[in-house]
Design a protein around this motif. Structure first.
Motif, mmCIF file in Angstrom:
data_model
loop_
_atom_site.group_PDB
_atom_site.id
_atom_site.type_symbol
_atom_site.label_atom_id
_atom_site.label_comp_id
_atom_site.label_asym_id
_atom_site.label_seq_id
_atom_site.Cartn_x
_atom_site.Cartn_y
_atom_site.Cartn_z
ATOM 1 N N GLY A 74 0.799 -1.222 0.000
ATOM 2 C CA GLY A 74 0.000 0.000 0.000
ATOM 3 C C GLY A 74 0.828 1.267 0.000
ATOM 4 N N ASN A 75 2.037 1.201 0.548
ATOM 5 C CA ASN A 75 2.932 2.362 0.595
ATOM 6 C C ASN A 75 3.925 2.393 -0.572
ATOM 7 O OD1 ASN A 75 1.772 3.389 2.944
ATOM 8 N ND2 ASN A 75 3.134 2.218 4.282
ATOM 9 N N GLY A 76 3.750 1.480 -1.513
ATOM 10 C CA GLY A 76 4.588 1.481 -2.704
ATOM 11 C C GLY A 76 5.988 0.947 -2.498
ATOM 12 N N LYS A 77 6.199 0.167 -1.435
ATOM 13 C CA LYS A 77 7.537 -0.348 -1.151
ATOM 14 C C LYS A 77 7.764 -1.763 -1.681
ATOM 15 C CE LYS A 77 8.185 2.569 2.910
ATOM 16 N NZ LYS A 77 8.437 2.613 4.373
ATOM 17 N N ALA A 78 6.731 -2.360 -2.248
ATOM 18 C CA ALA A 78 6.852 -3.654 -2.925
ATOM 19 C C ALA A 78 5.857 -3.662 -4.065
ATOM 20 C CB ALA A 78 6.588 -4.813 -1.963
ATOM 21 N N ALA A 79 6.166 -4.413 -5.111
ATOM 22 C CA ALA A 79 5.352 -4.364 -6.323
ATOM 23 C C ALA A 79 4.122 -5.257 -6.283
ATOM 24 C CB ALA A 79 6.207 -4.738 -7.531
ATOM 25 N N MET A 80 4.143 -6.324 -5.472
ATOM 26 C CA MET A 80 3.034 -7.281 -5.494
ATOM 27 C C MET A 80 2.817 -7.928 -4.134
ATOM 28 S SD MET A 80 3.820 -9.573 -8.929
ATOM 29 C CE MET A 80 5.619 -9.622 -8.754
ATOM 30 N N GLU A 81 1.610 -8.439 -3.971
ATOM 31 C CA GLU A 81 1.321 -9.391 -2.892
ATOM 32 C C GLU A 81 0.300 -10.389 -3.410
ATOM 33 O OE1 GLU A 81 -0.844 -8.353 0.628
ATOM 34 O OE2 GLU A 81 -1.916 -6.694 -0.321
ATOM 35 N N LEU A 82 0.420 -11.625 -2.957
ATOM 36 C CA LEU A 82 -0.541 -12.678 -3.286
ATOM 37 C C LEU A 82 -1.555 -12.712 -2.149
ATOM 38 C CD1 LEU A 82 -1.382 -15.027 -5.141
ATOM 39 C CD2 LEU A 82 0.130 -16.514 -3.798
ATOM 40 N N MET A 83 -2.768 -12.261 -2.433
ATOM 41 C CA MET A 83 -3.730 -12.076 -1.341
ATOM 42 C C MET A 83 -5.156 -12.144 -1.884
ATOM 43 S SD MET A 83 -4.059 -11.867 1.856
ATOM 44 C CE MET A 83 -2.286 -11.977 2.143
ATOM 45 N N GLY A 84 -6.106 -12.241 -0.977
ATOM 46 C CA GLY A 84 -7.509 -12.347 -1.331
ATOM 47 C C GLY A 84 -8.126 -11.019 -1.725
ATOM 48 N N GLN A 85 -9.431 -11.059 -1.991
ATOM 49 C CA GLN A 85 -10.156 -9.916 -2.521
ATOM 50 C C GLN A 85 -10.229 -8.733 -1.556
ATOM 51 O OE1 GLN A 85 -11.375 -12.857 -1.711
ATOM 52 N NE2 GLN A 85 -13.092 -12.581 -0.320
ATOM 53 N N TRP A 86 -9.888 -8.969 -0.305
ATOM 54 C CA TRP A 86 -9.908 -7.891 0.687
ATOM 55 C C TRP A 86 -8.665 -7.012 0.633
ATOM 56 C CZ3 TRP A 86 -9.419 -13.104 1.595
ATOM 57 C CH2 TRP A 86 -8.147 -13.534 1.959
ATOM 58 N N ALA A 87 -7.679 -7.396 -0.167
ATOM 59 C CA ALA A 87 -6.367 -6.737 -0.158
ATOM 60 C C ALA A 87 -6.423 -5.221 -0.311
ATOM 61 C CB ALA A 87 -5.463 -7.344 -1.230
ATOM 62 N N PRO A 88 -7.180 -4.656 -1.276
ATOM 63 C CA PRO A 88 -7.163 -3.199 -1.424
ATOM 64 C C PRO A 88 -7.593 -2.446 -0.173
ATOM 65 C CG PRO A 88 -8.153 -4.226 -3.358
ATOM 66 C CD PRO A 88 -7.991 -5.302 -2.326
ATOM 67 N N VAL A 89 -8.589 -2.994 0.535
ATOM 68 C CA VAL A 89 -9.082 -2.330 1.743
ATOM 69 C C VAL A 89 -8.022 -2.341 2.836
ATOM 70 C CG1 VAL A 89 -10.827 -2.395 3.563
ATOM 71 C CG2 VAL A 89 -11.485 -2.841 1.201
ATOM 72 N N VAL A 90 -7.359 -3.480 3.022
ATOM 73 C CA VAL A 90 -6.352 -3.589 4.078
ATOM 74 C C VAL A 90 -5.106 -2.779 3.725
ATOM 75 C CG1 VAL A 90 -5.035 -5.164 5.534
ATOM 76 C CG2 VAL A 90 -7.257 -5.864 4.648
ATOM 77 N N GLU A 91 -4.741 -2.764 2.443
ATOM 78 C CA GLU A 91 -3.601 -1.940 2.014
ATOM 79 C C GLU A 91 -3.842 -0.475 2.340
ATOM 80 O OE1 GLU A 91 -2.502 -4.800 -1.820
ATOM 81 O OE2 GLU A 91 -3.088 -2.706 -2.134
ATOM 82 N N ALA A 92 -5.078 -0.018 2.141
ATOM 83 C CA ALA A 92 -5.409 1.383 2.414
ATOM 84 C C ALA A 92 -5.499 1.666 3.909
ATOM 85 C CB ALA A 92 -6.719 1.753 1.728
ATOM 86 N N ASP A 93 -5.928 0.665 4.681
ATOM 87 C CA ASP A 93 -6.042 0.861 6.131
ATOM 88 C C ASP A 93 -4.680 0.814 6.802
ATOM 89 O OD1 ASP A 93 -7.682 0.977 8.668
ATOM 90 O OD2 ASP A 93 -6.639 -0.919 8.988
ATOM 91 N N ALA A 94 -3.834 -0.137 6.394
ATOM 92 C CA ALA A 94 -2.518 -0.294 7.021
ATOM 93 C C ALA A 94 -1.496 0.692 6.458
ATOM 94 C CB ALA A 94 -2.015 -1.721 6.842
ATOM 95 N N GLY A 95 -1.679 1.081 5.204
ATOM 96 C CA GLY A 95 -0.764 2.019 4.555
ATOM 97 C C GLY A 95 -1.541 3.128 3.880
ATOM 98 N N LYS A 96 -1.020 3.622 2.777
ATOM 99 C CA LYS A 96 -1.692 4.710 2.066
ATOM 100 C C LYS A 96 -2.694 4.182 1.045
ATOM 101 C CE LYS A 96 2.377 7.733 2.414
ATOM 102 N NZ LYS A 96 3.446 8.417 1.646
ATOM 103 N N GLY A 97 -2.431 3.017 0.501
ATOM 104 C CA GLY A 97 -3.269 2.478 -0.556
ATOM 105 C C GLY A 97 -2.850 3.029 -1.909
ATOM 106 N N LEU A 98 -3.168 2.292 -2.972
ATOM 107 C CA LEU A 98 -2.726 2.675 -4.307
ATOM 108 C C LEU A 98 -3.846 3.184 -5.199
ATOM 109 C CD1 LEU A 98 -0.263 -0.282 -5.057
ATOM 110 C CD2 LEU A 98 0.301 2.011 -4.231
#
Length: 431
Positions: free
Chosen positions: A272-296
């Motif tokens: 979510g903070n742009g420090k890695a290019a990918m993650e293998l994760m479920g459909q909830w990933a965008p929400v958690v990326e935005a909550d834990a980091g900035k989100g893309l």
């Protein structure tokens, strides 16, 4: 987040649960069915929605239910994924579950059912549960009986940073395993961390091995291995070797073995903070990326796990699951009423719009506007095979061994052969 991180993890030991403290254990299944002298029935609802916006959305839905049912109070207990599983392990041992509790279905739910702790819901929910998406209900059917009601369904795939892919010259998401490894190398050549992984929590690493087993052997072969309790076949060893091939490229962020999933420095935030290019994760990933980091935002893309050249599995065979709710045996009618309210078209639309889940009520599909989630749903509908998360599909001890053995492979302390042998050993012992 599954947290919408309805993320799937194996049960921990009951002794761990004791160490976490027993505060949240008090009151489970106690006087909630009998109400109180004031005539109010209190139902206790355990869930894992600890990240925003889901935490507040779910709390608001509980308040709305209370407003419509003035004699009912909903006591919410929200626990992070692994803490939840630990405490549920202790509750199973005590024989007392919450009125309403989160479940992923599969072998873990079956263990609870076999212990006589879960309410069979078929007759009590038939009038409205029949209208839910069939694929979403599958994990909660045991011996053709209904033991859970879904609120989400989805699949695991790669979430990627479009800008970082462009920087590395990766113009198209890879569709093959060799193409994926080439993309990893291209990202590394531009000093971009290819993948974020929560090695500390183990279940995210399991996703790689499970998908590789599906791509090499095929979904039917994975099911056959589970039925026969034998994962020592060459396809499963090959899955481990493919994962070792990836691991040898050192694709994960620094310190990944000690990283959690949804913390401010964990896997989701790293992407979510742009420090890695990918993650293998479920459909909830965008929400958690935005909550834990900035989100893309619009800079985030999605693609399915690549096909393995020469493998028997198709790219249309998907790995994933969803989240649901089950009731303790003898739960009051108010708990059933809450499940009906939560599974209504109006509630599902709100969950889809505000929390990033995929709809389980057909009438709520119109609320799905996010292009990535629409892509996930489209691929789900076109799926030719489906495998539930291994640490939920299998008996708890077997699921935990899958997680532990794959984590050991990623840490360099187990070979591909040893992973297959360890899982088989525990599977046979669990018979």
């Amino acid at each position: 987040m599954g947290d919408p991180a309805l993320s799937r993890r194996g049960f921990l030991a009951a002794s761990t649960a004791a160490g976490l403290g027993m505060t949240a254990l008090s009151g489970c299944g106690g006087d909630s069915d009998g109400g109180s002298s004031s005539g109010t029935t209190t139902i206790e609802w355990w869930n894992i929605s600890t990240t925003q916006p889901t935490k507040d959305v779910w709390a608001a839905l509980a308040k709305k239910f209370e407003a419509r049912n003035p004699t009912v109070k909903v006591k919410i207990v929200q626990l992070e994924n692994d803490a939840y599983k630990s405490k549920m392990t202790a509750l199973i041992a005590s024989g007392k579950l919450p009125d309403i509790f989160h479940t992923w279905g599969g072998g873990v739910l079956k263990q609870q059912v076999d212990a006589g702790l879960v309410e069979e819901l078929g007759d009590r929910t038939k009038g409205w549960a029949d209208g839910l998406l069939p694929v979403a209900k599958e994990p909660y059917l045991i011996d053709e009986k209904v033991y859970g009601i879904p609120f989400d369904i989805g699949m695991v795939g790669f979430w990627y940073n479009k800008a970082l892919f462009e920087k590395a010259g990766v113009t198209t998401p890879p569709a093959t395993w060799s193409g994926f490894l080439d993309a990893v190398r291209a990202l590394k050549s531009e000093n971009v961390t290819p993948l974020a992984l929560a090695g500390k929590e183990k279940w995210p690493g399991m996703y790689y091995w499970a998908y590789l087993a599906m791509r090499v052997a095929g979904a039917d072969a994975v099911q056959k291995a589970a039925d026969e309790k034998d994962f020592t076949g060459p396809e499963f060893v090959e899955a481990g070797r493919k994962l070792k091939e990836l691991s040898d490229l050192r694709p994960f962020q620094k310190g990944f073995l000690g990283a959690a999933y949804s913390t401010p420095t964990g896997q989701a935030a790293t992407v979510g903070n742009g420090k890695a290019a990918m993650e293998l994760m479920g459909q909830w990933a965008p929400v958690v990326e935005a909550d834990a980091g900035k989100g893309l935002g619009d800079g985030l893309g999605f693609f399915p796990f690549p096909a393995v050249e020469g493998g028997r599995g198709a790219i249309t065979e998907v790995f994933g699951g969803g989240g649901g709710h089950a009731l303790r045996r003898g739960a009051p009618q108010a708990a059933v009423d809450f499940l009906k309210f939560f599974a209504s078209a109006a509630s599902d639309r709100e969950l889809v719009k505000k929390t990033g889940v995929l709809p389980v009520v057909p009438a709520a599909e119109s609320a799905l506007t996010d292009p990535n989630l629409t892509s996930v749903q489209r691929q789900l509908k076109a799926a030719t095979g489906f495998q539930l998360y291994l640490d939920q599909a299998y008996a708890p001890a077997v699921g935990q061994e899958v997680n532990d053995s794959v984590a050991a492979l990623l840490a360099g302390s187990k070979s591909a052969e040893q992973v297959a042998e360890s899982i088989t050993k525990v599977a046979k012992e669990a018979q």
